[in-house]
Design a protein around this motif. Sequence first.
Motif, mmCIF file in Angstrom:
data_model
loop_
_atom_site.group_PDB
_atom_site.id
_atom_site.type_symbol
_atom_site.label_atom_id
_atom_site.label_comp_id
_atom_site.label_asym_id
_atom_site.label_seq_id
_atom_site.Cartn_x
_atom_site.Cartn_y
_atom_site.Cartn_z
ATOM 1 N N MET A 78 -0.011 -5.626 20.816
ATOM 2 C CA MET A 78 1.131 -6.240 21.503
ATOM 3 C C MET A 78 1.997 -7.017 20.510
ATOM 4 O O MET A 78 3.218 -7.092 20.656
ATOM 5 C CB MET A 78 0.622 -7.174 22.611
ATOM 6 N N GLN A 79 1.359 -7.557 19.470
ATOM 7 C CA GLN A 79 2.136 -8.290 18.461
ATOM 8 C C GLN A 79 3.019 -7.359 17.625
ATOM 9 O O GLN A 79 4.031 -7.798 17.083
ATOM 10 C CB GLN A 79 1.213 -9.131 17.575
ATOM 11 N N PHE A 80 2.631 -6.088 17.508
ATOM 12 C CA PHE A 80 3.526 -5.139 16.837
ATOM 13 C C PHE A 80 4.884 -5.149 17.555
ATOM 14 O O PHE A 80 5.936 -5.055 16.930
ATOM 15 C CB PHE A 80 2.966 -3.707 16.871
ATOM 16 N N VAL A 81 4.838 -5.275 18.887
ATOM 17 C CA VAL A 81 6.051 -5.286 19.704
ATOM 18 C C VAL A 81 6.712 -6.671 19.680
ATOM 19 O O VAL A 81 7.907 -6.811 19.430
ATOM 20 C CB VAL A 81 5.720 -4.889 21.160
ATOM 21 N N MET A 82 5.919 -7.702 19.957
ATOM 22 C CA MET A 82 6.497 -9.055 20.100
ATOM 23 C C MET A 82 7.142 -9.573 18.820
ATOM 24 O O MET A 82 8.175 -10.237 18.864
ATOM 25 C CB MET A 82 5.429 -10.050 20.581
ATOM 26 N N THR A 83 6.525 -9.283 17.670
ATOM 27 C CA THR A 83 7.118 -9.771 16.416
ATOM 28 C C THR A 83 8.516 -9.179 16.258
ATOM 29 O O THR A 83 9.487 -9.910 16.015
ATOM 30 C CB THR A 83 6.245 -9.389 15.200
ATOM 31 N N ALA A 84 8.636 -7.862 16.453
ATOM 32 C CA ALA A 84 9.940 -7.221 16.287
ATOM 33 C C ALA A 84 10.921 -7.690 17.355
ATOM 34 O O ALA A 84 12.074 -8.000 17.065
ATOM 35 C CB ALA A 84 9.778 -5.705 16.332
ATOM 36 N N MET A 85 10.457 -7.774 18.573
ATOM 37 C CA MET A 85 11.344 -8.172 19.672
ATOM 38 C C MET A 85 11.919 -9.577 19.476
ATOM 39 O O MET A 85 13.077 -9.840 19.783
ATOM 40 C CB MET A 85 10.530 -8.125 20.966
ATOM 41 N N ASN A 86 11.092 -10.467 18.933
ATOM 42 C CA ASN A 86 11.499 -11.865 18.769
ATOM 43 C C ASN A 86 12.188 -12.158 17.439
ATOM 44 O O ASN A 86 12.831 -13.192 17.303
ATOM 45 C CB ASN A 86 10.284 -12.796 18.898
ATOM 46 N N LEU A 87 12.021 -11.267 16.452
ATOM 47 C CA LEU A 87 12.510 -11.608 15.107
ATOM 48 C C LEU A 87 13.501 -10.612 14.522
ATOM 49 O O LEU A 87 14.224 -10.933 13.581
ATOM 50 C CB LEU A 87 11.329 -11.731 14.127
ATOM 51 N N LEU A 88 13.513 -9.395 15.054
ATOM 52 C CA LEU A 88 14.324 -8.349 14.415
ATOM 53 C C LEU A 88 15.719 -8.277 15.039
ATOM 54 O O LEU A 88 15.872 -7.856 16.191
ATOM 55 C CB LEU A 88 13.599 -6.995 14.534
ATOM 56 N N GLU A 89 16.722 -8.721 14.283
ATOM 57 C CA GLU A 89 18.106 -8.649 14.763
ATOM 58 C C GLU A 89 18.793 -7.409 14.181
ATOM 59 O O GLU A 89 19.354 -6.614 14.916
ATOM 60 C CB GLU A 89 18.851 -9.926 14.356
ATOM 61 N N THR A 90 18.746 -7.241 12.861
ATOM 62 C CA THR A 90 19.381 -6.062 12.268
ATOM 63 C C THR A 90 18.393 -5.191 11.505
ATOM 64 O O THR A 90 18.186 -4.040 11.828
ATOM 65 C CB THR A 90 20.538 -6.457 11.321
ATOM 66 N N LYS A 91 17.745 -5.762 10.469
ATOM 67 C CA LYS A 91 16.786 -4.919 9.749
ATOM 68 C C LYS A 91 15.585 -5.714 9.239
ATOM 69 O O LYS A 91 15.686 -6.904 8.946
ATOM 70 C CB LYS A 91 17.481 -4.167 8.606
ATOM 71 N N ALA A 92 14.474 -5.014 9.159
ATOM 72 C CA ALA A 92 13.227 -5.641 8.711
ATOM 73 C C ALA A 92 12.559 -4.742 7.678
ATOM 74 O O ALA A 92 12.815 -3.548 7.627
ATOM 75 C CB ALA A 92 12.294 -5.862 9.894
ATOM 76 N N ALA A 93 11.712 -5.347 6.849
ATOM 77 C CA ALA A 93 10.990 -4.600 5.817
ATOM 78 C C ALA A 93 9.499 -4.595 6.145
ATOM 79 O O ALA A 93 8.948 -5.607 6.590
ATOM 80 C CB ALA A 93 11.232 -5.244 4.452
ATOM 81 N N TYR A 94 8.871 -3.453 5.927
ATOM 82 C CA TYR A 94 7.431 -3.319 6.209
ATOM 83 C C TYR A 94 6.753 -2.647 5.022
ATOM 84 O O TYR A 94 7.376 -1.868 4.296
ATOM 85 C CB TYR A 94 7.207 -2.434 7.450
ATOM 86 N N THR A 95 5.462 -2.900 4.862
ATOM 87 C CA THR A 95 4.669 -2.031 3.999
ATOM 88 C C THR A 95 3.809 -1.158 4.909
ATOM 89 O O THR A 95 3.351 -1.603 5.973
ATOM 90 C CB THR A 95 3.753 -2.806 3.030
#
Length: 349
Positions: A78-95
Amino acid sequence: MSKIHNFSAGPAILPQEVIQNCSDAILNFAGTNLSLIEVSHRSKEFVAVMDEARSLVKKIMKLGDDYEVMYLQGGASMQFVMTAMNLLETKAAYTKTGTWAKNAIKEAQAFGKVDVLGSSEDKNFSYIPKDFVISEDYDYFHCTSNNTISGTQMQTFPVCPTSLVCDMSSDIFSRDLDFSQFDLIYAGAQKNMGPAGTTLVVVKKSILGKVSRHIPTILTYQTHIDKESMFNTPSVFAVYGCLQTLKWIDKQGLSNIEKINTDKANLLYNAIDGNDSFEGTTATEDRSKMNVTFVLKDDTKNAAFLDACAEAKINGIKGHRSVGGFRASMYNALGLESVQALVDVMNKF
Ligand SMILES: *Cc1c(COP(=O)(O)O)cnc(C)c1O
């Protein structure tokens, strides 16, 4: 109960005193003559449990009032979803360092642009990619500190000019880190901090409230911060189990726990490296101290090795179905004697 050496990847081994305290509370919770699983989560006894479970995390992590601690449901997934939903406005970086990181990326892509800065998919996730630079125009950088399935672990964390978000599900509280370098940490409890059913989230308050999308109330971190993890009924039993584990961790201190985990890992990796029949499956410098993956060079002997392990009361050694081979998960509660029991079987084999 005969002693089983429990190398399960998760849900996983817990300290015996935690299990004892949980069973006591199931019968009589905090002297109430009620069971832990039949009292109101709003009772003063359980509110005290939740408060202490939240504050003890900050104490162990040496974090100040700029951080908040939550116990949520829905797992790390669920945190895979919540982190992006709450923090991702335009672009994010992942490994992309394993199955779980891949899942995190997939979920985040629904909310914005995702750049994969480093991936080890080319070599079956057997190493940690390190050659990348994180630019400050990302909303955040997300990494997985320990890759439970492939058996790699980040030994250091990159310099991060944006928010640093980390999935620590399988190595939380296994080592002494500077936790203030992270802006958001999450971990499903069932690997190294308690029973299944709750997920720890630690967040630096200042990174929240910056995205423009509408977020459903229950998926907004601020909701759970404001309601002190009691917005809806929490996983009462799982949170109680986490509190017992946190007390056990706090008594020892993270640096002592780290020392024992290092001893355990050295013992097993030395046995793998020193035995011609076995082979490690990950890059030496990225080896995980929590989940040790290895194979038999002659894989026709796999079943015989599992039989020999079962004979020695060793449980949970079979590798994840996606990679095969063997995996020994050595979370905090697993004693050195259990690792020695496995090494003895390997040496005899
Ligand atoms: C187990 C695991 C997950 C998934 O956890 P759930 O609580 O089952 O959703 C995510 N990330 C890592 C690193 C894990 O080990």
